[in-house]
Write an enzyme that holds these catalytic residues in place. Structure first.
Site, mmCIF file in Angstrom:
data_model
loop_
_atom_site.group_PDB
_atom_site.id
_atom_site.type_symbol
_atom_site.label_atom_id
_atom_site.label_comp_id
_atom_site.label_asym_id
_atom_site.label_seq_id
_atom_site.Cartn_x
_atom_site.Cartn_y
_atom_site.Cartn_z
ATOM 1 N N ARG A 25 0.826 -1.215 0.000
ATOM 2 C CA ARG A 25 0.000 0.000 0.000
ATOM 3 C C ARG A 25 0.859 1.263 0.000
ATOM 4 N NH1 ARG A 25 -4.022 0.291 4.614
ATOM 5 N NH2 ARG A 25 -4.490 2.270 3.621
ATOM 6 N N GLN B 291 -9.190 11.086 7.790
ATOM 7 C CA GLN B 291 -8.999 9.694 8.208
ATOM 8 C C GLN B 291 -7.959 9.024 7.315
ATOM 9 O OE1 GLN B 291 -13.184 7.855 8.933
ATOM 10 N NE2 GLN B 291 -13.496 9.735 7.768
ATOM 11 N N ASN B 292 -7.549 9.728 6.266
ATOM 12 C CA ASN B 292 -6.665 9.102 5.285
ATOM 13 C C ASN B 292 -5.226 9.068 5.789
ATOM 14 O OD1 ASN B 292 -8.943 8.981 3.783
ATOM 15 N ND2 ASN B 292 -8.444 10.713 2.455
ATOM 16 N N ASP C 47 -2.741 8.568 3.639
ATOM 17 C CA ASP C 47 -1.899 8.721 2.444
ATOM 18 C C ASP C 47 -1.100 10.020 2.421
ATOM 19 O OD1 ASP C 47 -3.805 10.703 1.591
ATOM 20 O OD2 ASP C 47 -5.000 9.150 0.618
ATOM 21 N N HIS D 97 -5.821 9.021 11.680
ATOM 22 C CA HIS D 97 -5.435 7.606 11.627
ATOM 23 C C HIS D 97 -3.961 7.404 11.301
ATOM 24 C CE1 HIS D 97 -9.922 6.355 10.866
ATOM 25 N NE2 HIS D 97 -9.677 6.725 12.108
ATOM 26 N N CYS E 37 8.290 0.098 21.738
ATOM 27 C CA CYS E 37 8.526 1.346 22.488
ATOM 28 C C CYS E 37 7.772 2.534 21.901
ATOM 29 C CB CYS E 37 10.022 1.653 22.597
ATOM 30 S SG CYS E 37 10.792 2.261 21.072
ATOM 31 N N CYS F 224 13.761 -2.022 15.617
ATOM 32 C CA CYS F 224 13.833 -0.645 16.117
ATOM 33 C C CYS F 224 15.292 -0.296 16.437
ATOM 34 C CB CYS F 224 12.972 -0.542 17.366
ATOM 35 S SG CYS F 224 13.044 1.042 18.214
ATOM 36 N N THR G 40 -16.423 10.042 2.960
ATOM 37 C CA THR G 40 -16.322 9.030 4.019
ATOM 38 C C THR G 40 -17.664 8.325 4.196
ATOM 39 O OG1 THR G 40 -15.935 8.628 6.380
ATOM 40 C CG2 THR G 40 -16.652 10.853 5.780
ATOM 41 N N ASN H 198 -20.629 13.214 -1.248
ATOM 42 C CA ASN H 198 -20.406 11.777 -1.409
ATOM 43 C C ASN H 198 -21.380 11.276 -2.469
ATOM 44 O OD1 ASN H 198 -20.272 8.912 -1.030
ATOM 45 N ND2 ASN H 198 -19.563 9.232 1.062
HETATM 46 P P1 OAD Z 1 -14.797 3.973 3.185
HETATM 47 O O1 OAD Z 1 -14.203 3.067 2.175
HETATM 48 O O2 OAD Z 1 -15.532 3.358 4.316
HETATM 49 O O3 OAD Z 1 -15.787 4.980 2.470
HETATM 50 C C1 OAD Z 1 -15.398 5.697 1.334
HETATM 51 C C2 OAD Z 1 -16.530 6.607 0.929
HETATM 52 O O4 OAD Z 1 -16.072 7.402 -0.151
HETATM 53 C C3 OAD Z 1 -17.792 5.887 0.467
HETATM 54 O O5 OAD Z 1 -18.911 6.384 1.187
HETATM 55 C C4 OAD Z 1 -17.893 6.242 -1.008
HETATM 56 O O6 OAD Z 1 -19.233 6.407 -1.432
HETATM 57 C C5 OAD Z 1 -17.148 7.556 -1.057
HETATM 58 N N1 OAD Z 1 -16.545 7.896 -2.351
HETATM 59 C C6 OAD Z 1 -16.066 7.059 -3.293
HETATM 60 N N2 OAD Z 1 -15.570 7.743 -4.321
HETATM 61 C C7 OAD Z 1 -15.735 9.059 -4.032
HETATM 62 C C8 OAD Z 1 -15.421 10.273 -4.700
HETATM 63 N N3 OAD Z 1 -14.820 10.290 -5.883
HETATM 64 N N4 OAD Z 1 -15.753 11.433 -4.082
HETATM 65 C C9 OAD Z 1 -16.355 11.443 -2.877
HETATM 66 N N5 OAD Z 1 -16.667 10.329 -2.199
HETATM 67 C C10 OAD Z 1 -16.373 9.153 -2.770
HETATM 68 O O7 OAD Z 1 -13.611 4.920 3.709
HETATM 69 P P2 OAD Z 1 -13.556 5.802 5.044
HETATM 70 O O8 OAD Z 1 -14.874 6.339 5.404
HETATM 71 O O9 OAD Z 1 -12.431 6.747 4.850
HETATM 72 O O10 OAD Z 1 -9.235 3.179 8.870
HETATM 73 O O11 OAD Z 1 -13.125 4.694 6.086
HETATM 74 C C11 OAD Z 1 -12.840 5.062 7.395
HETATM 75 C C12 OAD Z 1 -11.701 4.251 7.941
HETATM 76 O O12 OAD Z 1 -11.962 2.862 7.787
HETATM 77 C C13 OAD Z 1 -10.381 4.436 7.209
HETATM 78 O O13 OAD Z 1 -9.660 5.545 7.684
HETATM 79 C C14 OAD Z 1 -9.655 3.175 7.497
HETATM 80 C C15 OAD Z 1 -10.782 2.195 7.279
HETATM 81 O O14 OAD Z 1 -10.643 0.971 7.865
HETATM 82 C C16 OAD Z 1 -7.978 2.873 9.173
HETATM 83 O O15 OAD Z 1 -7.152 2.541 8.355
HETATM 84 C C17 OAD Z 1 -7.694 2.971 10.632
#
Ligand code: OAD
Length: 241
Positions: free
Chosen positions: A68, A99-100, A102, A117, A128, A145, A186, A211
């Site tokens: 990734r 939450q990203n 990247d 995150h 540690c 480490c 999200t 969204n």
């Molecule tokens: P999700 O994969 O749960 O949701 C992504 C959202 O983006 C969905 O509701 C899609 O409809 C929307 N989407 C897709 N393409 C889009 C676009 N071009 N423009 C706008 N929206 C679009 O991702 P997150 O909500 O970010 O956690 O997930 C939350 C957390 O769950 C992440 O941070 C990650 C994951 O497990 C960790 O890694 C800790």
């Protein structure tokens, strides 16, 4: 097109934006929960994104994150990211909570960014907790480490782990005192991040969602824009200028 949106911005000084994986989808980074293409449709969370998984099979977890990390390193901010940089320049009292993992918001140029995150390009020690300044990026197994016998892991928040308390408080307090909150890209399914727009709604602060798909938040927001962020955000910022 934005007749209903602009008044919310005109009435606002302090803006909080929450972003999720959808904002980076147009950069070529897979989201998590979308059927077929989402990472969690193809991979098992409990085998890859928990501390227990790292203890059980560290090499597998390390290699998945290395895959990734490389994928993300080859991706660039898209027009949605760039528009959020412009938005920050128009509204100096602006906080971007993402939450990203990247790092694309900072790479694009946003200044006030809270990475709830973590960041996949960093590593820290599983034992540690110290951040590793450098490590072998080609390693197939978690490097050791430099400060203790522990193994390195990605500096991201896994399931079954707590978010950093100060970081979370900053985001929640900002949402509770904002004039306007945006929730962009999200699924609004993962807490505590999902509490950010909810806190705003409880305080009667307007929330706008961008969204293409409905989420559990959609019925409650003041305005829902069911379009891709890379399309709608540049047009919105143009209209705000
Ligand atoms: P999700 O994969 O749960 O949701 C992504 C959202 O983006 C969905 O509701 C899609 O409809 C929307 N989407 C897709 N393409 C889009 C676009 N071009 N423009 C706008 N929206 C679009 O991702 P997150 O909500 O970010 O956690 O997930 C939350 C957390 O769950 C992440 O941070 C990650 C994951 O497990 C960790 O890694 C800790």
């Amino acid at each position: 097109m934005f007749d209903a949106v602009i008044p919310f911005f005109n009435a606002s000084n302090r803006i909080v934006v929450l972003t999720g994986a959808g904002v980076s989808a147009e950069s070529g980074i897979p989201t998590f929960r979308e059927a077929q293409t989402g990472l969690w449709a193809q991979f098992d969370i409990s085998e890859l994104a928990t501390p227990e998984a790292f203890v059980r099979h560290p090499d597998r977890v390390w290699q998945w994150y290395a895959w990734r990390r490389d994928l993300i390193a080859n991706c660039e901010p898209n027009p949605g990211h760039h528009a959020l940089v412009e938005m920050e320049s128009l509204f100096p009292d602006f906080l971007l909570v993402t939450q990203n993992v990247d790092g694309l918001h900072r790479i694009a140029g946003n200044q006030q960014v809270v990475e709830l995150h973590g960041n996949i390009q960093r590593c820290k020690c599983f034992s540690c907790g110290r951040i590793a300044e450098q490590w072998d990026r080609t390693a197939q197994t978690p490097p050791t480490c430099q400060h203790c016998p522990g193994r390195l892991r990605p500096d991201v928040v896994w399931f079954n782990e707590q978010l950093d308390g100060a970081t979370l408080d900053q985001a929640l307090n900002a949402a509770a005192t904002a004039d306007l909150v945006l929730s962009i890209g999200t699924s609004s399914l993962v807490t505590p991040a999902a509490y950010i727009p909810q806190i705003a709604l409880q305080a009667n602060i307007p929330v706008i969602e961008i969204n293409p798909n409905p989420t559990p938040l959609t019925p409650h927001v003041h305005l829902s824009i069911p379009e891709a962020s890379g399309v709608v955000l540049p047009a919105l910022v143009d209209a705000l200028r």
